[in-house]
Design a protein around this motif. Structure first.
Motif, PDB file in Angstrom:
ATOM      1  N   VAL A   1      -0.597  -4.777   3.738  1.00 26.87           N
ATOM      2  CA  VAL A   1      -1.846  -5.145   4.410  1.00 26.87           C
ATOM      3  C   VAL A   1      -2.102  -6.605   4.071  1.00 26.87           C
ATOM      4  CG1 VAL A   1      -4.325  -4.760   4.572  1.00 26.87           C
ATOM      5  CG2 VAL A   1      -2.794  -2.809   4.354  1.00 26.87           C
TER       6      VAL A   1
ATOM      7  N   VAL B   1       0.814  -1.222   0.000  1.00 29.78           N
ATOM      8  CA  VAL B   1       0.000   0.000   0.000  1.00 29.78           C
ATOM      9  C   VAL B   1       0.842   1.264   0.000  1.00 29.78           C
ATOM     10  CG1 VAL B   1      -1.952  -1.156   1.108  1.00 29.78           C
ATOM     11  CG2 VAL B   1      -0.219  -0.018   2.537  1.00 29.78           C
TER      12      VAL B   1
ATOM     13  N   ARG C   1       3.847  -1.135   5.405  1.00 31.57           N
ATOM     14  CA  ARG C   1       3.533  -0.887   3.990  1.00 31.57           C
ATOM     15  C   ARG C   1       2.806  -2.062   3.343  1.00 31.57           C
ATOM     16  NH1 ARG C   1       8.412   1.984   4.747  1.00 31.57           N
ATOM     17  NH2 ARG C   1       8.268   4.150   3.989  1.00 31.57           N
TER      18      ARG C   1
ATOM     19  N   LEU D   1      -0.209   4.518   5.072  1.00 29.50           N
ATOM     20  CA  LEU D   1      -0.375   4.315   6.508  1.00 29.50           C
ATOM     21  C   LEU D   1       0.614   5.203   7.265  1.00 29.50           C
ATOM     22  CD1 LEU D   1      -0.737   0.420   6.574  1.00 29.50           C
ATOM     23  CD2 LEU D   1      -2.552   2.126   6.847  1.00 29.50           C
TER      24      LEU D   1
ATOM     25  N   VAL E   1      -6.969  -0.954   3.126  1.00 27.07           N
ATOM     26  CA  VAL E   1      -6.712  -0.167   4.345  1.00 27.07           C
ATOM     27  C   VAL E   1      -7.993  -0.030   5.159  1.00 27.07           C
ATOM     28  CG1 VAL E   1      -6.080   2.123   5.200  1.00 27.07           C
ATOM     29  CG2 VAL E   1      -4.756   1.081   3.347  1.00 27.07           C
TER      30      VAL E   1
ATOM     31  N   LEU F   1      -8.638  -2.848   7.702  1.00 25.57           N
ATOM     32  CA  LEU F   1      -7.736  -3.054   8.843  1.00 25.57           C
ATOM     33  C   LEU F   1      -8.544  -3.137  10.138  1.00 25.57           C
ATOM     34  CD1 LEU F   1      -4.759  -0.671   7.978  1.00 25.57           C
ATOM     35  CD2 LEU F   1      -4.691  -3.169   8.132  1.00 25.57           C
TER      36      LEU F   1
ATOM     37  N   ASP G   1      -7.265   1.681  -0.884  1.00 31.42           N
ATOM     38  CA  ASP G   1      -8.211   2.181   0.120  1.00 31.42           C
ATOM     39  C   ASP G   1      -9.109   1.066   0.639  1.00 31.42           C
ATOM     40  OD1 ASP G   1      -7.167   4.699  -0.133  1.00 31.42           O
ATOM     41  OD2 ASP G   1      -8.753   5.457  -1.448  1.00 31.42           O
TER      42      ASP G   1
ATOM     43  N   ALA H   1      -1.752  -4.623   9.373  1.00 30.36           N
ATOM     44  CA  ALA H   1      -0.678  -3.967   8.617  1.00 30.36           C
ATOM     45  C   ALA H   1       0.657  -4.520   9.102  1.00 30.36           C
ATOM     46  CB  ALA H   1      -0.734  -2.456   8.805  1.00 30.36           C
TER      47      ALA H   1
END
Length: 265
Positions: free
Chosen positions: A96, A79, A94, A83, A138, A141, A135, A106
């Motif tokens: 996920v 990603v 970096r 983050l 993320v 998460l 997105d 993460a």
């Protein structure tokens, strides 16, 4: 009374599931990467939205590699720098990924510094869709794995079950169907499906054979049926080899002289 019993039973299942997850994440003995890792080149090559395949060295990894007949037992998505940096000063996460027993978390890229890895990149993915894929991941998460579903864990205790080839993929998808209760690639597949990017779709031909008007109709396969190797096999993902991308000149390689090699024997 039933409510109290139900809560007690739920806690009991969660406790057992937690113990099983710990055992499944124990490392297998004798694992060695078959190629030396070039971690710095890997870092320079990855782009947000890239799928990183990993050859794991845990008990669960052996089962997944057997059931999928593949080198790759785990998948994570890169990603980039979206983050925030950790206040503790540790490496910025970096990746996920979805881990059995943990859910969507993460992780820093260095977690897989010494592992065999492969980069799979969605070809011609637009910048807008790439951002949407990132997105999506993320945004998941913190999605937890429900440890009460211990049957989703128990099936991995049989590293080489006598399962017919045609049933192996279904065996990985067995259970609740929730992507946090399946293997890592399920949620990544959902991320790409959210922008209608193909991985390994079912293709049906519409129209008579030989007709120029025939159409290929792509149908989205259920996300729970995707495995890490599908990104490697997909005709829509290119395999990116960091050593070649960063500029490879075989003339600069230093080889052991034939004389020295014979002396070593």
């Amino acid at each position: 009374m039933q409510t109290r019993l139900g809560k007690a039973y739920s806690r009991f299942l969660s406790k057992i599931g937690g113990r099983l997850a710990v055992k499944l994440h124990m490392r297998s003995s004798g694992y060695q990467p078959y190629t030396p890792s070039d971690y710095q080149t890997l870092c320079q090559t990855l782009l947000p939205g890239d799928v990183l395949l990993i050859e794991g060295n845990e008990r669960i990894s052996n089962a997944i590699k057997y059931l999928t007949q593949s080198t790759w037992s785990h998948a994570a998505i890169f990603v980039g720098d979206v983050l925030p940096e950790l206040q503790t000063g540790e490496e910025r996460p970096r990746l996920v990924e979805v881990n059995l027993g943990e859910g969507c978390v993460a992780a820093p890229l260095s977690k897989y510094e010494t592992y065999n890895t492969r980069i799979c990149r969605a070809k011609n993915l637009t910048d807008e869709d790439r951002a949407m894929v990132v997105d999506f991941m993320v945004g998941k998460l913190g999605l937890r794995y429900d440890l009460r579903h211990i049957f989703d864990l128990l099936r991995y205790f049989f590293p080489t079950p006598p399962v017919p080839v045609r049933w192996r993929r279904r065996m990985l998808a067995f259970g609740s169907g929730d992507p946090t209760r399946a293997i890592c690639s399920s949620l990544i597949a959902q991320a790409f499906q959210s922008v209608r990017y193909p991985i390994l779709p079912d293709v049906k031909i519409k129209g008579p054979e030989g007709d120029f008007a025939r159409q290929e109709i792509y149908q989205i396969r259920h996300h729970s049926l995707f495995t890490p190797r599908d990104f490697d096999l997909s005709p829509y993902f290119e395999v990116v080899k960091p050593t070649l991308v960063q500029g490879f000149d075989y003339k600069k390689l230093v080889w052991t002289s034939p004389t020295a090699a014979s002396l070593e024997k």
